[in-house]
Design a protein around this motif. Sequence first.
Motif, PDB file in Angstrom:
ATOM      1  N   MET A 122      -9.135  -1.992   0.256  1.00 15.57           N
ATOM      2  CA  MET A 122      -9.024  -1.703  -1.174  1.00 15.57           C
ATOM      3  C   MET A 122      -8.200  -2.786  -1.869  1.00 15.57           C
ATOM      4  SD  MET A 122     -10.526   0.971  -2.402  1.00 15.57           S
ATOM      5  CE  MET A 122     -11.393   2.435  -1.866  1.00 15.57           C
ATOM      6  N   LEU A 123      -7.107  -3.212  -1.234  1.00 12.61           N
ATOM      7  CA  LEU A 123      -6.261  -4.232  -1.847  1.00 12.61           C
ATOM      8  C   LEU A 123      -7.015  -5.554  -1.984  1.00 12.61           C
ATOM      9  CD1 LEU A 123      -2.803  -3.598  -0.142  1.00 12.61           C
ATOM     10  CD2 LEU A 123      -3.682  -2.739  -2.289  1.00 12.61           C
ATOM     11  N   LEU A 137      -0.415   4.267   7.699  1.00 10.76           N
ATOM     12  CA  LEU A 137       0.324   3.075   7.254  1.00 10.76           C
ATOM     13  C   LEU A 137       1.667   2.990   7.968  1.00 10.76           C
ATOM     14  CD1 LEU A 137      -0.423   3.278   3.433  1.00 10.76           C
ATOM     15  CD2 LEU A 137      -1.010   1.361   4.894  1.00 10.76           C
ATOM     16  N   LEU A 138       2.343   4.134   8.096  1.00 10.55           N
ATOM     17  CA  LEU A 138       3.660   4.137   8.749  1.00 10.55           C
ATOM     18  C   LEU A 138       3.517   3.789  10.227  1.00 10.55           C
ATOM     19  CD1 LEU A 138       5.216   7.307   7.112  1.00 10.55           C
ATOM     20  CD2 LEU A 138       5.762   4.930   6.608  1.00 10.55           C
ATOM     21  N   MET A 139       2.449   4.297  10.854  1.00 11.34           N
ATOM     22  CA  MET A 139       2.248   3.996  12.282  1.00 11.34           C
ATOM     23  C   MET A 139       1.966   2.513  12.474  1.00 11.34           C
ATOM     24  SD  MET A 139       0.499   7.474  13.748  1.00 11.34           S
ATOM     25  CE  MET A 139      -0.920   6.723  14.311  1.00 11.34           C
ATOM     26  N   GLN A 140       1.166   1.944  11.590  1.00  5.66           N
ATOM     27  CA  GLN A 140       0.885   0.507  11.680  1.00  5.66           C
ATOM     28  C   GLN A 140       2.150  -0.304  11.431  1.00  5.66           C
ATOM     29  OE1 GLN A 140      -1.935  -1.356  12.238  1.00  5.66           O
ATOM     30  NE2 GLN A 140      -3.007   0.485  12.866  1.00  5.66           N
ATOM     31  N   ARG A 141       2.959   0.170  10.493  1.00  9.70           N
ATOM     32  CA  ARG A 141       4.197  -0.535  10.166  1.00  9.70           C
ATOM     33  C   ARG A 141       5.126  -0.528  11.375  1.00  9.70           C
ATOM     34  NH1 ARG A 141       9.021  -0.830   7.775  1.00  9.70           N
ATOM     35  NH2 ARG A 141       9.175  -2.095   5.894  1.00  9.70           N
ATOM     36  N   ALA A 170       0.838  -1.205   0.000  1.00  4.33           N
ATOM     37  CA  ALA A 170       0.000   0.000   0.000  1.00  4.33           C
ATOM     38  C   ALA A 170       0.872   1.253   0.000  1.00  4.33           C
ATOM     39  CB  ALA A 170      -0.937  -0.012   1.202  1.00  4.33           C
ATOM     40  N   ILE A 171       1.985   1.224   0.736  1.00  5.60           N
ATOM     41  CA  ILE A 171       2.871   2.403   0.738  1.00  5.60           C
ATOM     42  C   ILE A 171       3.423   2.616  -0.674  1.00  5.60           C
ATOM     43  CG2 ILE A 171       5.069   3.318   1.596  1.00  5.60           C
ATOM     44  CD1 ILE A 171       4.504   1.941   4.256  1.00  5.60           C
ATOM     45  N   ARG A 172       3.799   1.510  -1.349  1.00  2.14           N
ATOM     46  CA  ARG A 172       4.348   1.660  -2.694  1.00  2.14           C
ATOM     47  C   ARG A 172       3.305   2.155  -3.684  1.00  2.14           C
ATOM     48  NH1 ARG A 172       6.150  -2.668  -5.392  1.00  2.14           N
ATOM     49  NH2 ARG A 172       5.367  -4.297  -4.019  1.00  2.14           N
ATOM     50  N   MET A 173       2.011   2.037  -3.329  1.00  5.94           N
ATOM     51  CA  MET A 173       0.941   2.462  -4.239  1.00  5.94           C
ATOM     52  C   MET A 173       0.450   3.876  -3.974  1.00  5.94           C
ATOM     53  SD  MET A 173      -1.435  -0.855  -4.302  1.00  5.94           S
ATOM     54  CE  MET A 173      -1.135  -2.246  -5.372  1.00  5.94           C
ATOM     55  N   VAL A 174       0.944   4.496  -2.919  1.00  3.85           N
ATOM     56  CA  VAL A 174       0.379   5.798  -2.533  1.00  3.85           C
ATOM     57  C   VAL A 174       0.811   6.887  -3.520  1.00  3.85           C
ATOM     58  CG1 VAL A 174       0.541   7.638  -0.825  1.00  3.85           C
ATOM     59  CG2 VAL A 174       0.107   5.295  -0.099  1.00  3.85           C
ATOM     60  N   ARG A 187      -8.411   6.955   4.637  1.00  5.30           N
ATOM     61  CA  ARG A 187      -7.620   7.585   5.697  1.00  5.30           C
ATOM     62  C   ARG A 187      -6.896   6.589   6.576  1.00  5.30           C
ATOM     63  NH1 ARG A 187     -11.867  11.054   5.352  1.00  5.30           N
ATOM     64  NH2 ARG A 187     -11.218  12.969   4.335  1.00  5.30           N
ATOM     65  N   THR A 188      -7.369   5.366   6.612  1.00  5.10           N
ATOM     66  CA  THR A 188      -6.775   4.424   7.559  1.00  5.10           C
ATOM     67  C   THR A 188      -6.172   3.234   6.832  1.00  5.10           C
ATOM     68  OG1 THR A 188      -8.827   3.206   7.780  1.00  5.10           O
ATOM     69  CG2 THR A 188      -8.491   5.022   9.313  1.00  5.10           C
ATOM     70  N   THR A 189      -5.269   2.564   7.526  1.00  3.71           N
ATOM     71  CA  THR A 189      -4.661   1.349   6.997  1.00  3.71           C
ATOM     72  C   THR A 189      -5.726   0.308   6.684  1.00  3.71           C
ATOM     73  OG1 THR A 189      -2.710   1.803   8.287  1.00  3.71           O
ATOM     74  CG2 THR A 189      -2.997  -0.450   7.549  1.00  3.71           C
ATOM     75  N   LYS A 190      -6.729   0.261   7.551  1.00  8.52           N
ATOM     76  CA  LYS A 190      -7.799  -0.702   7.339  1.00  8.52           C
ATOM     77  C   LYS A 190      -8.473  -0.470   5.987  1.00  8.52           C
ATOM     78  CE  LYS A 190     -10.070  -2.778  11.006  1.00  8.52           C
ATOM     79  NZ  LYS A 190     -10.763  -2.658  12.277  1.00  8.52           N
TER      80      LYS A 190
END
Lengths: 292, 322
Positions: free
Chosen positions: B272-273, B301-305, B54-58, B264-267
């Motif tokens: 979406m993925l 995403l970064l916080m979850q990571r 997801a980070i690579r897709m932002v 807005r959220t990782t969830k």
Amino acid sequence: MSRTESPARLAVRKTYKLYIGGAFPRSESGRSYAVTSSKGEFLANASRASRKDARDAVAAARKAFGGWSGATPYNRGQILYRIAEMLEGRRAQFAAELADAGTKRPGDVVDAAVDRLVWYAGWSDKIAAVAGSANPVAGPYFNISSPEPTGVVAVVAPDDPLLGLVSVVAPVIVTGNTCVVVASERAPLPAVTLAEVLATSDLPGGVVNILTGSAKEIAPWLAGHMDVNALDLTGVSDPGLAVACEEAAAENLKRVLRPAPADRADDWAADPGTRRLTAFLETKTVWHPTGI
Amino acid sequence: MTTSFADVASSNVALRTFLHGLPGVDRVGADQRAAMLGTRSVKTTAKAEAIDLAIRMVDLTTLEGADTPGKVRAMCAKAVHPDPADPAVPKVAAVCVYPDLVAQAVGALAGSGVKVASVATAFPSGRSSLDVKVADTRLAVEAGADEIDMVIDRGAFLSGDYVKVFEEITAIKEACGRAGGAPGKEHGAHLKVILETGELATYDNVRRASWLAMLAGGDFIKTSTGKVQPAATFPVTMVMLEAVRDFLAATGRAVGVKPAGGIRTTKDAIKMLVLVNEVAGDGWLTPDLFRLGASSVLNDLLMQRQKMATGRYAGPDYFTLD
């Protein structure tokens, strides 16, 4: 036709839930545990909070922080005073719950909790004058030190179900912090009733969040949480757990209050002073140029 | 069945006949299927993979009237190193800015591999003449943009003037390809077509607009500008993913999808993925064919990571504001 006795009325039992962000949710984990009286009789089922409840509570406390810390100290004092009024109004209920929990002279304990709230309410607009100062400096500057709230404070409440809880929560919130409290695991019912008092006394939702369950399970998550600014370990009796929490708290330099067992002045049960107020204040010093 | 769509756009009547001949979307069914796919639980290693993907897709986006060159440079720095403390965090796909700030972004991202996208064509309303829109596009392409996000003329689309929309897209596509002023970018820019689904009213219209944009040569179809609510909802994204899947089957050309706004959220990002994987297939699980147009989701995403890497909950104080 003879009169029949009406069947015995069934009591309406309360469901004991968590208090997060001004609402009363069940634990995300869906777990509960049986609460018993000091004599071992079943009283109720209370929620056993999980780390995700702690996470949600921290998010709620963070959200509430801006508004609560921005309110005037006078306003915060008034709200604390209102909490004391509401607590007084439920005196009988608290006394009954404390009696079940094995507290001696429960009525006096409720009175002491009310008095403690009033004591801290009175400090709201005075603590800045005591903990802050106007500093004499050379040069055309006005220099002031003003105490500011630390932020979100995670509190492990002492095992004393009501007075212990009030004695650690009131000094934290009166200075403008918001908090997440882990209530006594053994006797959580007065804490849940206190949550109902808080919910009906003008306190904005999220300023106090009360979790019931195992401190051993939840406290390390709160101690390690990067969005928690301070930690009060007054209620942690296990030295191993306290040290683990302190180590986790060091990661983002949380303020930690962990009274030494022998230190009477730091003990919540002692006559309240300002130590618990100043423990969660950060002093900011400002240089302001004066007109030349 | 590879069909030729050469004659479809020959006239408004032909285009209208084709678009209205597309099967309708069952609104309730689409809502339910999207909601059902959103209940999947993605945990542990799969979640770690999903977060990195997801980070690579932002597409890190700033589209405010108050954008400054400094803000764009700061965002570009974040695009290359989303978490400066952790070099293992992948780069984002692209940054998305207004045309006049493309040069700033190109300078800041030179050699990093992060693409520069620019909105164009009188974004966000799309209410201007074709000449202005083409000039707007050329401005961005000549400044070095790799991707152009154009908006369709929703007014023309809703009034049934499909040929106007079609011709605008082809004209902008041509403007993307022709200029190629910047060295190394002679091939021109990719074209993303923003449908602004929040203004299209029905899922049938979303499907028609998707096909229209793909027939006209769009390389990507994008849900929204981010200026209109509702933006990228799950059902709308699902309808668009179905369209690109069917378009690939019909023509052999793979078109990308970019939900933008409201994620807005990782969830949400992981949902979406899941949607992409289940509807279009795992061929679309690449930044070349799927993007997330959002900036606030990156911090989550970064916080979850960080939570997964360190085992403690992360706090927003330790990530940049944007």
